[in-house]
Write a protein that holds these residues in place. Structure first.
Motif, PDB file in Angstrom:
ATOM      1  N   MET A  52      37.841  24.425  32.759  1.00 49.90           N
ATOM      2  CA  MET A  52      36.943  24.300  33.907  1.00 49.90           C
ATOM      3  C   MET A  52      37.704  24.489  35.209  1.00 49.90           C
ATOM      4  N   ASN A  53      38.950  24.036  35.267  1.00 46.76           N
ATOM      5  CA  ASN A  53      39.727  24.235  36.486  1.00 46.76           C
ATOM      6  C   ASN A  53      40.010  25.715  36.737  1.00 46.76           C
ATOM      7  N   ILE A  54      40.245  26.461  35.669  1.00 45.95           N
ATOM      8  CA  ILE A  54      40.445  27.906  35.840  1.00 45.95           C
ATOM      9  C   ILE A  54      39.141  28.559  36.297  1.00 45.95           C
ATOM     10  N   ILE A  56      36.550  27.128  37.913  1.00 40.24           N
ATOM     11  CA  ILE A  56      36.071  26.685  39.229  1.00 40.24           C
ATOM     12  C   ILE A  56      37.084  26.959  40.345  1.00 40.24           C
ATOM     13  N   HIS A  57      38.349  26.623  40.078  1.00 34.96           N
ATOM     14  CA  HIS A  57      39.342  26.674  41.163  1.00 34.96           C
ATOM     15  C   HIS A  57      40.311  27.855  41.043  1.00 34.96           C
ATOM     16  N   GLY A  58      40.559  28.310  39.844  1.00 35.45           N
ATOM     17  CA  GLY A  58      41.697  29.207  39.615  1.00 35.45           C
ATOM     18  C   GLY A  58      41.390  30.691  39.709  1.00 35.45           C
ATOM     19  N   GLU A  77      46.903  29.306  32.486  1.00 33.07           N
ATOM     20  CA  GLU A  77      47.574  30.017  33.571  1.00 33.07           C
ATOM     21  C   GLU A  77      46.587  30.794  34.402  1.00 33.07           C
ATOM     22  N   ASP A  78      46.711  30.682  35.707  1.00 38.72           N
ATOM     23  CA  ASP A  78      45.895  31.538  36.575  1.00 38.72           C
ATOM     24  C   ASP A  78      46.718  31.998  37.759  1.00 38.72           C
ATOM     25  N   GLU A  79      46.206  33.014  38.420  1.00 36.28           N
ATOM     26  CA  GLU A  79      46.898  33.526  39.607  1.00 36.28           C
ATOM     27  C   GLU A  79      46.066  33.270  40.839  1.00 36.28           C
ATOM     28  N   GLY A  82      46.450  28.302  43.751  1.00 45.30           N
ATOM     29  CA  GLY A  82      47.482  27.276  43.589  1.00 45.30           C
ATOM     30  C   GLY A  82      47.041  25.946  44.179  1.00 45.30           C
ATOM     31  N   ILE A  83      47.860  24.921  43.948  1.00 44.64           N
ATOM     32  CA  ILE A  83      47.519  23.578  44.431  1.00 44.64           C
ATOM     33  C   ILE A  83      48.532  23.185  45.495  1.00 44.64           C
ATOM     34  N   GLU A  84      48.029  22.846  46.679  1.00 43.03           N
ATOM     35  CA  GLU A  84      48.925  22.559  47.793  1.00 43.03           C
ATOM     36  C   GLU A  84      49.604  21.200  47.625  1.00 43.03           C
ATOM     37  N   LEU A  88      48.134  14.598  45.311  1.00 49.86           N
ATOM     38  CA  LEU A  88      46.746  14.319  45.715  1.00 49.86           C
ATOM     39  C   LEU A  88      45.770  14.819  44.655  1.00 49.86           C
ATOM     40  N   ALA A  89      46.031  16.016  44.149  1.00 46.08           N
ATOM     41  CA  ALA A  89      45.134  16.603  43.141  1.00 46.08           C
ATOM     42  C   ALA A  89      45.088  15.760  41.871  1.00 46.08           C
ATOM     43  N   MET A  90      46.189  15.087  41.548  1.00 43.98           N
ATOM     44  CA  MET A  90      46.244  14.257  40.332  1.00 43.98           C
ATOM     45  C   MET A  90      45.466  12.956  40.502  1.00 43.98           C
ATOM     46  N   GLY A  93      39.346  11.105  41.338  1.00 44.91           N
ATOM     47  CA  GLY A  93      38.295  11.207  42.358  1.00 44.91           C
ATOM     48  C   GLY A  93      38.536  12.295  43.390  1.00 44.91           C
ATOM     49  N   TYR A  94      39.769  12.812  43.478  1.00 44.82           N
ATOM     50  CA  TYR A  94      39.992  13.885  44.449  1.00 44.82           C
ATOM     51  C   TYR A  94      39.484  15.206  43.892  1.00 44.82           C
ATOM     52  N   SER A  95      38.670  15.894  44.695  1.00 41.83           N
ATOM     53  CA  SER A  95      38.181  17.209  44.295  1.00 41.83           C
ATOM     54  C   SER A  95      37.910  18.059  45.515  1.00 41.83           C
ATOM     55  N   SER A  96      38.254  19.324  45.423  1.00 42.42           N
ATOM     56  CA  SER A  96      37.944  20.247  46.511  1.00 42.42           C
ATOM     57  C   SER A  96      36.727  21.109  46.144  1.00 42.42           C
ATOM     58  N   ALA A  97      36.042  20.761  45.062  1.00 38.46           N
ATOM     59  CA  ALA A  97      34.919  21.580  44.600  1.00 38.46           C
ATOM     60  C   ALA A  97      33.782  21.583  45.614  1.00 38.46           C
ATOM     61  N   PHE A 106      30.119  19.064  37.802  1.00 37.28           N
ATOM     62  CA  PHE A 106      31.562  19.313  37.818  1.00 37.28           C
ATOM     63  C   PHE A 106      32.122  18.687  39.093  1.00 37.28           C
ATOM     64  N   GLY A 107      33.429  18.780  39.249  1.00 42.17           N
ATOM     65  CA  GLY A 107      34.011  18.337  40.520  1.00 42.17           C
ATOM     66  C   GLY A 107      33.985  16.837  40.716  1.00 42.17           C
ATOM     67  N   ALA A 108      34.148  16.081  39.621  1.00 40.57           N
ATOM     68  CA  ALA A 108      34.223  14.622  39.739  1.00 40.57           C
ATOM     69  C   ALA A 108      35.645  14.182  40.097  1.00 40.57           C
ATOM     70  N   GLY A 109      36.554  15.143  40.118  1.00 41.97           N
ATOM     71  CA  GLY A 109      37.944  14.786  40.397  1.00 41.97           C
ATOM     72  C   GLY A 109      38.577  13.993  39.261  1.00 41.97           C
ATOM     73  N   MET A 110      38.069  14.175  38.064  1.00 39.85           N
ATOM     74  CA  MET A 110      38.593  13.447  36.902  1.00 39.85           C
ATOM     75  C   MET A 110      39.278  14.377  35.914  1.00 39.85           C
ATOM     76  N   GLY A 111      39.335  15.672  36.247  1.00 35.35           N
ATOM     77  CA  GLY A 111      39.832  16.639  35.271  1.00 35.35           C
ATOM     78  C   GLY A 111      41.308  16.478  34.981  1.00 35.35           C
ATOM     79  N   LEU A 112      42.134  16.556  36.035  1.00 38.70           N
ATOM     80  CA  LEU A 112      43.581  16.407  35.833  1.00 38.70           C
ATOM     81  C   LEU A 112      43.907  15.012  35.289  1.00 38.70           C
ATOM     82  N   PRO A 113      43.282  13.934  35.821  1.00 35.32           N
ATOM     83  CA  PRO A 113      43.521  12.620  35.206  1.00 35.32           C
ATOM     84  C   PRO A 113      43.112  12.573  33.725  1.00 35.32           C
TER      85      PRO A 113
HETATM   86  N1  LIG Z   1      43.848  25.866  38.427  1.00 35.51           N
HETATM   87  C1  LIG Z   1      43.707  25.387  39.675  1.00 35.51           C
HETATM   88  N2  LIG Z   1      43.864  26.186  40.754  1.00 35.51           N
HETATM   89  C2  LIG Z   1      43.723  25.691  42.010  1.00 35.51           C
HETATM   90  N3  LIG Z   1      43.431  24.407  42.286  1.00 35.51           N
HETATM   91  C3  LIG Z   1      43.276  23.554  41.255  1.00 35.51           C
HETATM   92  C4  LIG Z   1      43.408  23.990  39.909  1.00 35.51           C
HETATM   93  N4  LIG Z   1      43.204  22.916  39.088  1.00 35.51           N
HETATM   94  C5  LIG Z   1      42.961  21.884  39.904  1.00 35.51           C
HETATM   95  N5  LIG Z   1      43.000  22.247  41.208  1.00 35.51           N
HETATM   96  C6  LIG Z   1      42.839  21.363  42.397  1.00 35.51           C
HETATM   97  O1  LIG Z   1      42.989  20.017  41.993  1.00 35.51           O
HETATM   98  C7  LIG Z   1      41.790  19.287  42.290  1.00 35.51           C
HETATM   99  C8  LIG Z   1      41.574  18.208  41.260  1.00 35.51           C
HETATM  100  O2  LIG Z   1      41.328  18.794  39.975  1.00 35.51           O
HETATM  101  P1  LIG Z   1      40.511  17.954  38.898  1.00 35.51           P
HETATM  102  O3  LIG Z   1      41.161  16.607  38.730  1.00 35.51           O
HETATM  103  O4  LIG Z   1      40.353  18.768  37.684  1.00 35.51           O
HETATM  104  O5  LIG Z   1      39.110  17.683  39.600  1.00 35.51           O
HETATM  105  P2  LIG Z   1      37.876  18.684  39.849  1.00 35.51           P
HETATM  106  O6  LIG Z   1      38.089  19.905  39.009  1.00 35.51           O
HETATM  107  O7  LIG Z   1      36.706  17.881  39.426  1.00 35.51           O
HETATM  108  O8  LIG Z   1      37.859  18.997  41.315  1.00 35.51           O
HETATM  109  C9  LIG Z   1      40.713  20.334  42.346  1.00 35.51           C
HETATM  110  O9  LIG Z   1      39.590  19.920  43.095  1.00 35.51           O
HETATM  111  C10 LIG Z   1      41.456  21.495  43.008  1.00 35.51           C
HETATM  112  O10 LIG Z   1      41.559  21.284  44.397  1.00 35.51           O
END
Ligand SMILES: Nc1ncnc2c1ncn2[C@@H]1O[C@H](COP(=O)(O)OP(=O)(O)O)[C@@H](O)[C@H]1O
Ligand SMILES: [Mg+2]
Lengths: 144, 111
Positions: A52-54, A56-58, A77-79, A82-84, A88-90, A93-97, A106-113
């Motif tokens: 889902m991160n790829i 939505i975000h990647g 892997e995506d191109e 990237g994550i600044e 914070l991303a970890m 609850g943090y999400s930039s979606a 989607f975008g609950a900020g629970m994916g990486l956790p």
């Molecule tokens: N593959 C990715 N490429 C760019 N940004 C990412 C990627 N994966 C995660 N992120 C950043 O990390 C944040 C947190 O990710 P995640 O915990 O999965 O929550 P969510 O996907 O619900 O926003 C995302 O909102 C995004 O800003």
């Protein structure tokens, strides 16, 4: 199983109709190899969230599943952008979606956790403008 | 309790018949997909207002055999197709999630 089994699938950007297919296929593969249900369940969560991160975000990318005697490794892997700020991303609850994605649940900020909780090891290599490489390892003989 | 008994007792509209004889003892409610990925027990009934195909993907990954769309959501065709393919029972109700969960609880679907 001496040679590791490797499965690779492409993940398309913002393709919500196909989203979850990689995770479903990887889980099927693990089940058919006879891996313990608990391992399959944990791997399914890791693959789903990474996929889902790829999506939505990647901006699309590639996912790889590698199964060895003692461990399952999931690579995403995506191109994309990237994550600044990875710390914070970890955070839970943090999400930039954007809103339209949040409205779909989607975008609950629970994916990486969720990935971190279910993997024994997690490595993320990312930088702004350089894309993101995620590698998660689940050992067959260790708990969470 | 069997899926079909729950459908009858709650007066659910059944859009896809999965394994109607499957026994369900637990439930989960929510619309955040990552939350469901984290918390759903295997074999649970899932009450949600999310109405799109990824609901089926999450159900497959979590071994959820039974979905209830609350608050008058008419399921989208893609969701119906996907549930059919995966043998997941897909239902909907006029009632909201709060009331549906209350009635499930009364039927003994706890946790
Ligand atoms: N593959 C990715 N490429 C760019 N940004 C990412 C990627 N994966 C995660 N992120 C950043 O990390 C944040 C947190 O990710 P995640 O915990 O999965 O929550 P969510 O996907 O619900 O926003 C995302 O909102 C995004 O800003
Ligand atoms: Mg995510």
């Amino acid at each position: 199983m001496s040679e590791p089994l490797v499965l690779e699938l492409e993940v398309k950007p913002l393709d919500f109709l196909a989203a979850g297919e990689t995770a479903t296929q990887f889980k099927e593969t693990l089940k058919s190899l006879g891996l313990p249900p608990e391992i399959c369940r944990r791997a399914a969560i890791v693959v789903y969230e990474a996929e889902m991160n790829i999506v939505i975000h990647g901006g699309g990318g590639v996912m790889r599943l590698q199964v060895e005697e003692d461990k399952v490794t999931i690579m995403a892997e995506d191109e994309g952008p990237g994550i600044e700020d990875l710390e914070l991303a970890m955070q839970e609850g943090y999400s930039s979606a954007p809103d339209f994605i949040r409205e779909m649940g989607f975008g609950a900020g629970m994916g990486l956790p969720n990935i971190k909780r279910n993997a024994n090891e997690l490595y993320i290599d990312t930088a702004p403008g350089k894309g993101t490489k995620l590698r998660a390892v689940i050992y067959l003989n260790k708990g969470r | 309790m069997k899926v079909k008994e729950i459908c009858e007792k709650l007066g659910l509209d059944v859009h896809v018949q999965g394994d109607l004889d499957k026994e369900v003892h637990q439930g989960v409610v929510g619309d955040l997909l990552s939350f469901i990925m984290r918390t759903a027990p295997e074999g649970a009934v899932w009450v949600t207002i999310q109405n799109h195909v990824n609901v089926a993907a999450v159900a497959v990954l979590k071994d959820i055999p039974f979905i209830v769309l609350a608050s008058e959501r008419e399921p989208l065709q893609e969701l119906i197709d996907s549930c059919r393919k995966e043998n997941i029972t897909l239902t909907s109700s006029k009632q909201d999630a709060f009331n549906l969960c209350g009635r499930l609880y009364e039927l003994g679907i706890k946790d």
